[in-house]
Scaffold this active site. Structure first.
Site, PDB file in Angstrom:
ATOM      1  N   LYS A   1       0.889  -1.192  -0.039  1.00 45.85           N
ATOM      2  CA  LYS A   1      -0.027  -0.036  -0.093  1.00 45.85           C
ATOM      3  C   LYS A   1       0.659   1.176  -0.154  1.00 45.85           C
ATOM      4  CE  LYS A   1      -4.207  -1.759   2.098  1.00 45.85           C
ATOM      5  NZ  LYS A   1      -3.689  -3.349   2.387  1.00 45.85           N
TER       6      LYS A   1
HETATM    7  C1  LIG Z   1      -4.436  -4.428   1.756  1.00 45.92           C
HETATM    8  C2  LIG Z   1      -3.768  -5.863   1.593  1.00 45.92           C
HETATM    9  C3  LIG Z   1      -4.236  -6.757   0.724  1.00 45.92           C
HETATM   10  C4  LIG Z   1      -5.465  -6.822   0.031  1.00 45.92           C
HETATM   11  O1  LIG Z   1      -5.238  -5.890  -1.183  1.00 45.92           O
HETATM   12  P1  LIG Z   1      -6.648  -5.296  -2.098  1.00 45.92           P
HETATM   13  O2  LIG Z   1      -6.078  -4.269  -2.952  1.00 45.92           O
HETATM   14  O3  LIG Z   1      -7.540  -4.700  -0.928  1.00 45.92           O
HETATM   15  O4  LIG Z   1      -7.256  -6.375  -2.733  1.00 45.92           O
HETATM   16  C5  LIG Z   1      -3.558  -8.033   0.642  1.00 45.92           C
HETATM   17  N1  LIG Z   1      -2.543  -7.950   1.732  1.00 45.92           N
HETATM   18  C6  LIG Z   1      -2.055  -7.253   2.427  1.00 45.92           C
HETATM   19  C7  LIG Z   1      -0.790  -7.357   3.254  1.00 45.92           C
HETATM   20  C8  LIG Z   1      -2.441  -5.836   2.438  1.00 45.92           C
HETATM   21  O5  LIG Z   1      -2.379  -4.909   3.361  1.00 45.92           O
END
Ligand SMILES: *Cc1c(COP(=O)(O)O)cnc(C)c1O
Length: 433
Positions: free
Chosen positions: A107
């Protein structure tokens, strides 16, 4: 480029409006008018470019009309101050490690890009301060807080449930100071989210201060995630193995995989995608039946994927013109229990010396079970295993190494504002700022 709403009840808006508003007024998600293809020679030479060069080409295709070239280049280069290496794990399976950013989760890419883009729009307009509200159960709050840290003209309020996030996660957004305020809500994650929603709907508050959201529905957060799909392909091409690429994405809200699907639409030669789910598998069920039935989420050890109504499903449907058949031609799905996730983590650690986090484990397992002869598989390792230290140590029965970056957060001093879960308290707190 114009951006339309997936609900089609609003006229197209500019990039700036799409980024500042986040969600369209008809509650739909913004989509770019066009998905520009990149020329064939770009894909032929892609293995000679750096991550930042590749990312700039992708960013330019979407945002080039709306942002001056040197500004966009600065934003891209400054966002990507870390690598996303492709690491071989076992035969034909590679890990795209997306955990080398400041908060050790994928993210960081979207949050850092969005912060810089929003900062640019604020400077351009000479706008007064913009306030970002974000509710978090862990990873989102840390990525957004660190992404926006020190960006002029923006103040971030992170709302989190008291006693319900791990100490490591809490430290990542409560120790920063500057333009970041952590609000510790005496309630649940749902209470935090309800407070944020009420704030966006409160006219008195919105007249007092400019509010916006930084969750994954924002185009400036989800689209930049396409960058590392191109770079993953480039790295596999360098290894001479990019003929039949399959990419597997551990998915919750489906923002990450949607960015990959955009890449494919731009011509990136990926054969197919796999969406790996934990027991929150409404997308998997949709693939099997053609019927989409959102339901309340259930708690799992891959908790960032505990989503019962994935918000970016609307974008996937729109991208494929609602055709279940077309979606199934590009994407397949898997679903795993906590026991299966733990088993995969143990086996991969013992047999291949590679420590997966619970989310990446879903991705690895889907490839180990589902790759066809001649295919080469990449799974997205979405977070560093140390972010889930207690779970991982319990599963593998050994202490987990904590990277220096994470340790540094642990040394900071927690600062937070305690609030009740009543909107009246939150509102009066904001009005008196
Ligand atoms: C947010 C997150 C996900 C999921 O990603 P999306 O874009 O919401 O599908 C998977 N793994 C981790 C570690 C995350 O922080």
């Amino acid at each position: 480029m114009r951006y339309y709403s997936t609900n089609k009840q609003e006229n197209g808006v500019s990039l700036e409006d799409a980024v500042v508003k986040g969600l369209a007024s008809d509650k739909g998600l913004y989509m770019p008018d066009r998905i520009p293809a990149l020329p064939a020679d770009f894909y032929q030479e892609i293995d000679r470019f750096s991550f930042q060069e590749i990312a700039y080409r992708v960013a330019d295709a979407f945002f080039g009309e709306d942002i001056p070239a040197d500004t966009l280049k600065d934003i891209v280069y400054d966002t990507l101050q870390f690598d996303t290496p492709l690491i071989p794990v076992s035969e034909h399976i590679w890990s795209l490690e997306l955990f080398h950013g400041p908060t050790l989760a994928f993210k960081d890419v979207g949050a850092r890009f969005m912060a810089r883009l929003l900062g640019y729009f604020i400077r351009k307009k000479g706008k007064s301060q913009v306030n970002v509200l974000v509710a978090t159960s862990g990873d989102t709050g840390s990525a957004v807080a660190n992404g926006f840290l020190g960006v002029e003209g923006i103040h971030v309020y992170v709302l989190y449930p008291k006693g319900k996030v791990s100490e490591i996660q809490e430290k990542q957004f409560t120790t920063l100071g500057q333009n970041i305020t952590a609000i510790e809500v005496d309630g649940t994650f749902d209470d935090c989210q309800a407070l944020v929603k009420s704030a966006f709907m409160d006219s008195e508050l919105n007249a007092h201060m400019q509010l916006t959201s930084a969750n994954s529905i924002n185009v400036a957060r989800f689209l930049p995630q396409a960058f590392y799909y191109f770079y993953a392909y480039a790295q596999l091409k360098q290894a001479g193995k990019a003929d039949n690429v399959v990419i597997c994405v551990p998915s919750g809200n489906f923002g990450n995989i949607t960015a990959g699907l955009f890449g494919k639409r731009m011509g990136l030669p990926v054969r197919r995608f796999i969406a790996a789910n934990n027991r929150n598998d409404v997308f998997y069920q949709y693939l099997q039946t053609g019927i989409y039935t959102p339901r309340p989420s259930i708690a799992t050890i891959a908790n960032a994927m505990d989503v019962g109504a994935p918000s970016n499903f609307a974008r996937v449907l729109d991208l494929y013109k609602e055709s279940h058949k077309a979606i199934c031609a590009d994407i397949s799905g898997t679903t795993y229990t906590d026991e299966q996730i733990a088993e995969t983590m143990r086996q991969t650690w013992q047999q291949h010396d590679y420590l997966l986090d619970p989310h990446g484990a879903c991705g690895y397992r889907a490839l180990a079970e589902g790759l066809q002869p001649g295919e080469e598989g990449i799974f997205l390792e979405t977070a560093h295993p140390a972010k889930f230290k207690d779970t991982v140590e319990r599963i593998i029965g050994e202490p987990v190494y904590i990277p220096a970056k994470l340790q540094a957060f642990m040394q900071g001093e927690k600062q937070s504002v305690p609030l009740s879960r009543n909107f009246a308290d939150f509102k009066s707190y904001l009005l008196n700022r």
